[in-house]
Design a protein around this motif. Structure first.
Motif, mmCIF file in Angstrom:
data_model
loop_
_atom_site.group_PDB
_atom_site.id
_atom_site.type_symbol
_atom_site.label_atom_id
_atom_site.label_comp_id
_atom_site.label_asym_id
_atom_site.label_seq_id
_atom_site.Cartn_x
_atom_site.Cartn_y
_atom_site.Cartn_z
ATOM 1 N N LYS A 51 -18.414 -14.219 122.419
ATOM 2 C CA LYS A 51 -17.390 -14.089 121.383
ATOM 3 C C LYS A 51 -17.884 -14.687 120.068
ATOM 4 O O LYS A 51 -17.738 -14.076 119.007
ATOM 5 N N CYS A 52 -18.494 -15.847 120.126
ATOM 6 C CA CYS A 52 -19.021 -16.496 118.929
ATOM 7 C C CYS A 52 -20.073 -15.622 118.253
ATOM 8 O O CYS A 52 -20.043 -15.422 117.034
ATOM 9 N N MET A 53 -20.990 -15.083 119.028
ATOM 10 C CA MET A 53 -22.048 -14.242 118.458
ATOM 11 C C MET A 53 -21.493 -12.939 117.893
ATOM 12 O O MET A 53 -21.927 -12.475 116.847
ATOM 13 N N ARG A 54 -20.504 -12.352 118.572
ATOM 14 C CA ARG A 54 -19.879 -11.130 118.039
ATOM 15 C C ARG A 54 -19.140 -11.447 116.740
ATOM 16 O O ARG A 54 -19.217 -10.691 115.787
ATOM 17 N N GLY A 57 -21.270 -11.439 113.911
ATOM 18 C CA GLY A 57 -21.821 -10.148 113.527
ATOM 19 C C GLY A 57 -23.013 -9.686 114.342
ATOM 20 O O GLY A 57 -23.629 -8.672 114.012
ATOM 21 N N MET A 58 -23.345 -10.385 115.401
ATOM 22 C CA MET A 58 -24.475 -9.968 116.226
ATOM 23 C C MET A 58 -24.117 -8.669 116.946
ATOM 24 O O MET A 58 -23.017 -8.524 117.469
ATOM 25 N N SER A 59 -25.037 -7.745 116.949
ATOM 26 C CA SER A 59 -24.785 -6.448 117.581
ATOM 27 C C SER A 59 -24.746 -6.585 119.097
ATOM 28 O O SER A 59 -25.342 -7.503 119.678
ATOM 29 N N ILE A 60 -24.057 -5.645 119.708
ATOM 30 C CA ILE A 60 -24.003 -5.588 121.175
ATOM 31 C C ILE A 60 -25.420 -5.464 121.729
ATOM 32 O O ILE A 60 -25.783 -6.144 122.696
ATOM 33 N N ASP A 90 -29.416 -13.275 108.881
ATOM 34 C CA ASP A 90 -28.431 -12.262 108.476
ATOM 35 C C ASP A 90 -27.151 -12.920 107.959
ATOM 36 O O ASP A 90 -26.593 -12.486 106.944
ATOM 37 N N ILE A 91 -26.699 -13.955 108.648
ATOM 38 C CA ILE A 91 -25.482 -14.649 108.232
ATOM 39 C C ILE A 91 -25.686 -15.311 106.872
ATOM 40 O O ILE A 91 -24.829 -15.227 105.994
ATOM 41 N N ARG A 92 -26.842 -15.954 106.695
ATOM 42 C CA ARG A 92 -27.123 -16.592 105.399
ATOM 43 C C ARG A 92 -27.127 -15.557 104.268
ATOM 44 O O ARG A 92 -26.617 -15.821 103.172
ATOM 45 N N ALA A 93 -27.666 -14.384 104.517
ATOM 46 C CA ALA A 93 -27.678 -13.324 103.513
ATOM 47 C C ALA A 93 -26.256 -12.859 103.207
ATOM 48 O O ALA A 93 -25.896 -12.638 102.044
ATOM 49 N N ARG A 94 -25.430 -12.713 104.245
ATOM 50 C CA ARG A 94 -24.037 -12.304 104.035
ATOM 51 C C ARG A 94 -23.270 -13.369 103.259
ATOM 52 O O ARG A 94 -22.453 -13.047 102.393
ATOM 53 N N ILE A 95 -23.533 -14.642 103.568
ATOM 54 C CA ILE A 95 -22.880 -15.730 102.839
ATOM 55 C C ILE A 95 -23.264 -15.674 101.363
ATOM 56 O O ILE A 95 -22.405 -15.824 100.483
#
Length: 127
Positions: A51-54, A57-60, A90-95
């Protein structure tokens, strides 16, 4: 813990939990003698991780790959770390994108504050 309890506890639908199990994200969920899922602490930890990874934004596909690597043991630690590092990047880029968007919004809000203040001044001549 029954599937309905896990669903409520982690905010994941029972259908999603069954799907995650079917595609290999949740492995080795224990079952009682009647074949009903009976989530133990390890299974609940896996649900929480997935749940945390989803939510991050982590893909299935990446999660399935991660869980397959996890099953293979310590020899895959560097590959698992690499998957998580990519997700972190990826998260850092989105932030960074969100921070730029927030700056633009705040600029526009300030701009409208100035317009509205000027309009109010125009309506009150002689002040």
């Amino acid at each position: 813990m029954k599937i309905a309890e896990v669903s409520k506890r982690y905010g994941v639908s029972t259908d999603t939990l069954r799907y995650y199990e079917r595609i290999g994200l949740l492995r080795h969920v224990p079952r009682n003698k009647s074949g009903i899922r009976d989530y133990d602490e390890a299974s609940c930890n896996a649900v929480e991780f997935v749940k945390c990874m989803r939510d991050a934004g982590m893909s299935i596909e990446s999660l399935v790959e991660y869980m397959e690597l996890l099953e293979q043991g310590d020899a895959t630690a560097s590959a698992r770390k690499e998957l998580l590092q990519r997700q972190s990047d990826d998260i850092r880029a989105r932030i960074a994108d969100l921070e730029r968007a927030l700056e633009r919004l705040e600029y526009k809000i300030d701009h409208y504050d100035e317009i509205m203040a000027a309009s109010e001044r125009a309506l009150r001549p002689g002040e």
